[in-house]
Design a protein around this motif. Structure first.
Motif, mmCIF file in Angstrom:
data_model
loop_
_atom_site.group_PDB
_atom_site.id
_atom_site.type_symbol
_atom_site.label_atom_id
_atom_site.label_comp_id
_atom_site.label_asym_id
_atom_site.label_seq_id
_atom_site.Cartn_x
_atom_site.Cartn_y
_atom_site.Cartn_z
ATOM 1 N N GLN A 10 42.713 -9.321 -9.671
ATOM 2 C CA GLN A 10 42.233 -8.336 -8.697
ATOM 3 C C GLN A 10 41.105 -8.927 -7.850
ATOM 4 N N ASP A 11 40.171 -9.595 -8.475
ATOM 5 C CA ASP A 11 39.071 -10.259 -7.777
ATOM 6 C C ASP A 11 39.631 -11.293 -6.793
ATOM 7 N N ARG A 12 40.631 -12.025 -7.230
ATOM 8 C CA ARG A 12 41.245 -13.063 -6.408
ATOM 9 C C ARG A 12 41.906 -12.467 -5.165
ATOM 10 N N ASN A 13 42.655 -11.384 -5.336
ATOM 11 C CA ASN A 13 43.317 -10.747 -4.201
ATOM 12 C C ASN A 13 42.320 -10.214 -3.183
ATOM 13 N N ILE A 14 41.227 -9.645 -3.673
ATOM 14 C CA ILE A 14 40.184 -9.150 -2.772
ATOM 15 C C ILE A 14 39.554 -10.309 -2.009
ATOM 16 N N ARG A 15 39.294 -11.420 -2.696
ATOM 17 C CA ARG A 15 38.702 -12.591 -2.041
ATOM 18 C C ARG A 15 39.629 -13.159 -0.965
ATOM 19 N N PHE A 16 40.942 -13.212 -1.258
ATOM 20 C CA PHE A 16 41.899 -13.689 -0.257
ATOM 21 C C PHE A 16 41.881 -12.789 0.976
ATOM 22 N N ALA A 17 41.912 -11.479 0.767
ATOM 23 C CA ALA A 17 41.956 -10.534 1.881
ATOM 24 C C ALA A 17 40.677 -10.575 2.714
ATOM 25 N N VAL A 18 39.542 -10.478 2.050
ATOM 26 C CA VAL A 18 38.263 -10.479 2.761
ATOM 27 C C VAL A 18 38.018 -11.832 3.429
ATOM 28 N N GLY A 19 38.351 -12.905 2.718
ATOM 29 C CA GLY A 19 38.177 -14.237 3.284
ATOM 30 C C GLY A 19 39.023 -14.443 4.526
ATOM 31 N N GLY A 20 40.271 -13.993 4.478
ATOM 32 C CA GLY A 20 41.138 -14.102 5.645
ATOM 33 C C GLY A 20 40.605 -13.320 6.831
ATOM 34 N N LEU A 21 40.130 -12.107 6.569
ATOM 35 C CA LEU A 21 39.552 -11.299 7.649
ATOM 36 C C LEU A 21 38.304 -11.949 8.233
ATOM 37 N N LEU A 22 37.467 -12.529 7.376
ATOM 38 C CA LEU A 22 36.260 -13.197 7.860
ATOM 39 C C LEU A 22 36.598 -14.420 8.704
ATOM 40 N N VAL A 23 37.593 -15.178 8.287
ATOM 41 C CA VAL A 23 38.007 -16.346 9.064
ATOM 42 C C VAL A 23 38.499 -15.905 10.441
ATOM 43 N N LEU A 24 39.354 -14.882 10.472
ATOM 44 C CA LEU A 24 39.852 -14.382 11.756
ATOM 45 C C LEU A 24 38.730 -13.839 12.631
ATOM 46 N N GLY A 26 35.617 -14.688 12.542
ATOM 47 C CA GLY A 26 34.820 -15.826 13.000
ATOM 48 C C GLY A 26 35.476 -16.570 14.144
ATOM 49 N N ILE A 27 36.793 -16.708 14.075
ATOM 50 C CA ILE A 27 37.511 -17.401 15.147
ATOM 51 C C ILE A 27 37.462 -16.596 16.438
ATOM 52 N N PHE A 28 37.722 -15.298 16.355
ATOM 53 C CA PHE A 28 37.777 -14.472 17.558
ATOM 54 C C PHE A 28 36.408 -14.204 18.173
ATOM 55 N N THR A 29 35.359 -14.181 17.366
ATOM 56 C CA THR A 29 34.023 -13.920 17.903
ATOM 57 C C THR A 29 33.236 -15.193 18.172
ATOM 58 N N GLY A 30 33.730 -16.307 17.672
ATOM 59 C CA GLY A 30 33.016 -17.571 17.873
ATOM 60 C C GLY A 30 31.843 -17.754 16.919
ATOM 61 N N GLN A 31 31.770 -16.940 15.885
ATOM 62 C CA GLN A 31 30.688 -17.023 14.904
ATOM 63 C C GLN A 31 31.111 -17.974 13.787
ATOM 64 N N ILE A 32 30.570 -19.166 13.789
ATOM 65 C CA ILE A 32 30.953 -20.173 12.804
ATOM 66 C C ILE A 32 30.570 -19.754 11.384
ATOM 67 N N ILE A 33 29.511 -18.989 11.233
ATOM 68 C CA ILE A 33 29.073 -18.573 9.896
ATOM 69 C C ILE A 33 30.107 -17.659 9.237
ATOM 70 N N ILE A 36 32.916 -19.888 8.000
ATOM 71 C CA ILE A 36 32.520 -20.623 6.794
ATOM 72 C C ILE A 36 32.525 -19.701 5.575
ATOM 73 N N LEU A 37 31.982 -18.504 5.709
ATOM 74 C CA LEU A 37 31.983 -17.544 4.600
ATOM 75 C C LEU A 37 33.408 -17.179 4.196
ATOM 76 N N GLY A 38 34.279 -17.024 5.174
ATOM 77 C CA GLY A 38 35.670 -16.723 4.886
ATOM 78 C C GLY A 38 36.354 -17.857 4.144
ATOM 79 N N LEU A 39 36.088 -19.085 4.573
ATOM 80 C CA LEU A 39 36.683 -20.244 3.905
ATOM 81 C C LEU A 39 36.180 -20.386 2.468
ATOM 82 N N VAL A 40 34.920 -20.067 2.234
ATOM 83 C CA VAL A 40 34.380 -20.100 0.873
ATOM 84 C C VAL A 40 35.080 -19.058 0.003
ATOM 85 N N ALA A 41 35.273 -17.851 0.546
ATOM 86 C CA ALA A 41 35.947 -16.792 -0.216
ATOM 87 C C ALA A 41 37.391 -17.186 -0.536
#
Length: 71
Positions: A10-24, A26-33, A36-41
């Motif tokens: 369950q923790d893993r699935n949440i991390r995949f979902a939240v991490g994917g959203l953070l990566v997207l 970050g890409i669309f807003t240009g916020q590198i942080i 990076i947080l998404g990739l860590v998740a």
């Protein structure tokens, strides 16, 4: 170095979902942080290891989690 498996399904699935959203976000807003947080998740979900859990002695693995994975 053998990293402890301390991230359950369950923790893993949440991390995949939240991490994917953070990566997207970050890409669309240009916020590198955000990227990076998404990739860590996503990385911690993939490896099933959270280094922040180790000193806190947290383990979200339950009986049967990760049975489909090979060791």
């Amino acid at each position: 170095m053998d990293l402890p498996k301390n991230v359950g399904d369950q923790d893993r699935n949440i991390r995949f979902a939240v991490g994917g959203l953070l990566v997207l976000a970050g890409i669309f807003t240009g916020q590198i942080i955000l990227t990076i947080l998404g990739l860590v998740a996503v990385g911690t979900a993939y490896l099933r290891t959270c280094l922040a859990y180790v000193p806190l002695k947290i383990n979200t693995m339950k009986e049967g989690d990760g049975k489909t994975e090979q060791k």
